[in-house]
Design an enzyme around this catalytic site. Sequence first.
Site, PDB file in Angstrom:
ATOM      1  N   LYS A   1       0.840  -1.205   0.000  1.00 55.72           N
ATOM      2  CA  LYS A   1       0.000   0.000   0.000  1.00 55.72           C
ATOM      3  C   LYS A   1       0.872   1.251   0.000  1.00 55.72           C
ATOM      4  O   LYS A   1       0.607   2.209  -0.732  1.00 55.72           O
ATOM      5  CB  LYS A   1      -0.933   0.006   1.220  1.00 55.72           C
TER       6      LYS A   1
ATOM      7  N   GLN B   1      -4.726  -1.138   9.628  1.00 58.66           N
ATOM      8  CA  GLN B   1      -4.720  -2.495   9.071  1.00 58.66           C
ATOM      9  C   GLN B   1      -5.355  -3.476  10.058  1.00 58.66           C
ATOM     10  O   GLN B   1      -5.009  -3.500  11.236  1.00 58.66           O
ATOM     11  CB  GLN B   1      -3.263  -2.900   8.748  1.00 58.66           C
TER      12      GLN B   1
ATOM     13  N   ASP C   1     -11.159   3.350   3.993  1.00 63.31           N
ATOM     14  CA  ASP C   1     -11.540   1.932   3.976  1.00 63.31           C
ATOM     15  C   ASP C   1     -13.064   1.772   3.936  1.00 63.31           C
ATOM     16  O   ASP C   1     -13.570   0.689   3.635  1.00 63.31           O
ATOM     17  CB  ASP C   1     -11.051   1.255   5.261  1.00 63.31           C
TER      18      ASP C   1
END
Length: 295
Positions: free
Chosen positions: A54, A98, A121
């Site tokens: 990422k 994460q 997200d």
Amino acid sequence: MTAETIDGKAFAATLRGKVGDQARAFEAAAGRQAGLAVVLVGEDPASQIYVRSKGKATLEAGMASFEHKLAADTPEAELLALVDALNADPAVDGILVQLPLPPHMNEAKVIATIDPDKDVDGFTVVNAGRLATGLHGFVPCTPLGCLMLLKDRLGDLAGLDAVVIGRSNIVGKPMAQLLLKESCTVTVAHSRTRDLADVVRRADIVVAAVGRPAMVTGDWLKPGATVIDVGINRVPGAEPGKTKLVGDVDFPSASTVAGAITPVPGGVGPMTIACLLRNTLVAAQRRAGVRGTEI
Ligand code: GUN
């Protein structure tokens, strides 16, 4: 019939190129780069790989990447304080924590701390609610990527029968919402669904997101169906001690019946990061009041 293979890797590369173009235009207009902060707690090997890729993709798209790595035994309060600081940091447009988090942390509480307008997200309750009620927000990256592949292949999805297998907050539920918004007739199937094969056989669109290797076989499919395989399952490979990745769909049998199908790897996977970059760009544009073109 041999299905067309949907090249998610190529589609994602094009999308990343478009995001990069707009990221440069954003920088010129706003006088700063769009920025994504990624927080990793602990040393989970898979998460480390995701976070590294990422970060790399963010820089390649011409955006700033802020990586925060915390030890596995970090107190939850310290993570919450970091998220608060990122919420307040004007250089940060997107925040990604994460998952999974270590067991002593409450994931729902951590996610709820993220500013919904930086929640690239799309995991916060606010963004889930915006999606469900048709408001602008952020849509989780994996289902967003699946929808892009479907629209690219099929054009208008209105009236099509779609079956989503899996009801997770990250994929199944938002995928169902997105397909409903496109006027599909949506069925969400899951581990307690009766006669799953019969349910799947009705579908023009199948999105498999259950985490069961090769569960969906060709005899479950309506001829010509479009099949999106979200599964990433590591199974023993042909050589001893080696593993390989397989999806939730049995590619060899499914590709003799489907009209089009995503491979694993190289299908949905690359779309997830491309959509994360897209969401970060959109977050930056919205926060700075800079207009972009819809991608
Ligand atoms: N863990 C596995 N996939 C994801 C994702 O898309 N976002 C976050 N934050 N964590 C993940």
